[in-house]
Every structure is written in C-alpha cells, then in structure tokens.
Enzyme design. Structure first.
Site, PDB file in Angstrom:
ATOM      1  CG  ASN A   9      36.498-101.048  38.930  1.00 48.64           C
ATOM      2  OD1 ASN A   9      35.369-101.502  38.811  1.00 48.64           O
ATOM      3  ND2 ASN A   9      37.376-101.567  39.784  1.00 48.64           N
ATOM      4  CG  LEU A  33      45.751 -90.319  36.653  1.00 51.73           C
ATOM      5  CD1 LEU A  33      46.675 -90.931  37.696  1.00 51.73           C
ATOM      6  CD2 LEU A  33      45.492 -88.854  36.983  1.00 51.73           C
ATOM      7  CB  SER A  98      49.169-102.107  48.218  1.00 53.97           C
ATOM      8  OG  SER A  98      48.869-103.442  48.518  1.00 53.97           O
ATOM      9  CE1 TYR A 122      47.435-102.989  43.019  1.00 53.52           C
ATOM     10  CE2 TYR A 122      48.060-104.795  44.473  1.00 53.52           C
ATOM     11  CZ  TYR A 122      47.515-103.534  44.291  1.00 53.52           C
ATOM     12  OH  TYR A 122      47.064-102.827  45.379  1.00 53.52           O
ATOM     13  CE  LYS A 126      48.743 -99.670  44.195  1.00 49.69           C
ATOM     14  NZ  LYS A 126      48.083 -98.361  44.057  1.00 49.69           N
ATOM     15  CG  LEU A 173      37.092-112.879  52.412  1.00 47.11           C
ATOM     16  CD1 LEU A 173      36.672-114.258  51.910  1.00 47.11           C
ATOM     17  CD2 LEU A 173      37.994-113.019  53.641  1.00 47.11           C
TER      18      LEU A 173
END
Ligand code: UD1
Length: 310
Positions: A9, A33, A98, A122, A126, A173
């Site tokens: 990406n 990885l 995050s 997601y 983390k 956004l």
C-alpha cells in the site's frame, strides 16, 4: 538507514522523495515481514542498531471483513520480525501503535494508563502486538521497547513532496476531504450529526504527521537510556469535531468542501482525544503544528500530486 516495505500500500517513489528532501541516501529492500529468510538476510547484511516498526494493515472496516489478513500480517509479521531481531541480538524497537487500543473510551482525555480494549480486529492486532512486546521484555530485560500510540495523523510534509496516498477510495477523513476539494469526489459524507459533542459530529485528536515523525526520533533517543518498555500517546490533547475540520480546511485553503450529514458509521466513538503530557515529560516531545497547518499541508500535497505518487 535501511527501509523495508512490501509495497502493498505504498510506492517506491515516496522514498525517492524522502531522499530529495533530506539529501541523504536511503537503502531500500522490498520484503514482506512474513518472508523470514529474506528478513534474516537483511538483518545479517545491515546489522541495524534499532528498528522502527511501522508495517501493518490499518483499515478498520477492512479488518472486519478480512480479519485473518490482519492477524497474519500484523501479528505474525511482527512475531517474525522479533524472532529475526533476537537471532541478530538487536533489541531496540519503536512500534507504531494506535489510540485504537483504548477501544471506546469512557473518560477523557485518554492517558496511557486508561483502560484498554479493542472494538475491531485491527485494534485487536495492535493490542496483541503490544502484549507480545511487553511479554518479550519480561522474558529478556535487555530489550528496550517504545510503544507509540498515535491519535489521528493527518497533514503532509511541508514541501508537498510526501503525503498520504491511499489506494482506492479513502476511508479516513482528511484524504477524502482533499479529494472532494480537488473535485475528484462529489461531496464528503459526515458520519453522524447526533453525537453528544459540541456540534453533534465526532471529535478526534488530529496530529500533524511530521510531529508524529519527530516523536519517533525522540523515542529512539530515549531507548539509548535503556528504559525497558515505555508507552506514550502521540496526540495534541485538542479534540476537534468533523465540522470544525471542514471549516478549518475551508478557511485555510479557500476551497469549498461540499458535505452532507449521513448516518453514523458503525464502531465510531463520539469523542477521542489524548492526554499528551507523558510524552512531553519523558520524551521532551511536543507537537508544534495546529489544525491550520495540518490542513494547508494536506492541501499542498493534494494539489502537487493529484494522482498521488503515480
Ligand atoms: C481510525 C482508527 C485509528 C487509526 C485511523 C487511521 C479506531 C477507533 N480508529 O481512526 O486507530 O489510526 O483510523 O487509520 O480504530 N469521517 C467522516 N467522513 C468520512 C471519513 C471519516 O465523517 O468520510 C469521520 C469519522 O466518523 C471520524 C472522523 O471523521 O469521526 C475521523 O475518521 P477517520 O479518519 O476514519 O479516523 P478514525 O476512525 O478516528
């Protein structure tokens, strides 16, 4: 300095631009990885002092549709990286975490010792990686680990050379808004106008990506003091609503952003913002850019690169 990326990406062109801005040569190796053999070769060849680990999938919605991709890439990818680091006796790492690890926060602002919890795969990856890093450090106290919990990074480098280039329709956004402003998309959908916030729209802690980058340099410096595991929020401490972001963008760029208020997006918390004091105290790090600068820099990047890096 060696950059390792599977380019799933991203674009090599962004690294050319980094070299242009810094005047420094960057070595690049394309590697996933999960490719243990190649990763091992890279560590053997370059023997780095420390690793800054940014690699991971990061779209909340996608993680709900393809959770296994998230566990495999983010969690297994990190486990492989850590194994290879152990094999090479490299025990300094800065990890991109995050604010998602705080789940739906009950108390604001959020400090590092606020309750943790994930509300999507997601976020769970983390949290799992954070736990893996903490367990590793308990098992071998010669590890030094910095966990940086980013709030909402936006903006771009001031030169307009490097910025965010999401593939497909942006889900975040700021990139969506700049694409509306440049005329590539018709209007911005504001997800929810009935939240218990100042104007009914969601509140987030937007932070300039260059301030986030500087946080990593401070964290790397700190690791040289052998601190063990350290965890810091990277946010400004200021909460801004979606409407405030739109109005600030319009005021700082002179561009109109057509928008309409639509239904809430499932999984969005009403308000999320940091208490960033610990990073200031421990890392001597303080964000320097305000909302206006974040909007101006995002816009400059969009204008200079209407098709991203391609
Ligand atoms: C999410 C993740 C965060 C991650 C970030 C970047 C969670 C809880 N948050 O943040 O960890 O670092 O993505 O990948 O997992 N909005 C609109 N219209 C749009 C897009 C967004 O109104 O077209 C609103 C959202 O409702 C939200 C705000 O804008 O209130 C920011 O959204 P977004 O940029 O997607 O980031 P988060 O969801 O806050």
């Amino acid at each position: 300095m060696v950059a390792v990326d599977n380019l799933s990406n991203s674009s090599k062109e962004s690294l050319n631009r980094v070299q242009k801005i810094t005047g420094k040569t960057l070595t690049f190796v394309q590697c996933d990885l999960l490719d243990r053999a190649l990763l091992g070769q890279i560590f053997a060849d370059y023997q780095p002092d420390a690793v800054v680990h940014f690699a991971g999938l990061k779209a909340v919605g996608e993680s709900m549709v393809n959770p296994l991709d998230y566990y495999k890439n983010n969690v297994c990818g990190t486990a492989t990286l850590l194994e290879v680091m152990v094999e090479n006796s490299i025990k300094n790492i800065v990890f991109s975490s995050s604010c998602t690890v705080y789940g739906a926060p009950k108390n604001l602002p959020i400090s590092e010792n606020s309750p943790l919890g994930a509300v999507n795969p997601y976020g769970q990856t983390k949290l799992t990686i954070e736990q893996m890093l903490k367990d590793l450090q308990v098992s071998d106290t010669s590890w030094n680990i910095s966990i940086l919990r980013y709030f909402n990074p936006v903006g771009a480098h001031q030169s307009g050379e490097i910025g965010e280039n999401p593939s497909g329709t942006p889900t975040n956004l700021m990139p969506y808004m700049t694409q509306v402003a440049v005329g590539e998309r018709k209007e911005l959908s504001v997800f929810g106008g009935d939240y218990p916030t100042k104007d009914g729209t969601c509140v987030r802690d937007y932070i300039h990506v260059v301030d986030v980058a500087k946080g990593h340099l401070k964290a790397l410096e700190k690791l040289s003091e052998n601190p063990g595991v350290i965890i810091h929020n990277l946010g400004t401490g200021q909460g801004h609503s979606v409407l405030e972001i739109i109005h600030s963008f319009e005021a700082s760029t002179g561009q109109k952003v057509p928008y309409k208020i639509v239904d809430r997006r499932p999984g969005d918390a009403a308000s999320v913002y940091a208490n960033p004091q610990l990073a200031e105290l421990d890392l001597k790090w303080k964000p320097s850019s305000g909302l206006r600068r974040m909007c101006e820099d995002s816009w400059r990047w969009q204008l200079k690169n209407p098709k991203g890096y391609s």
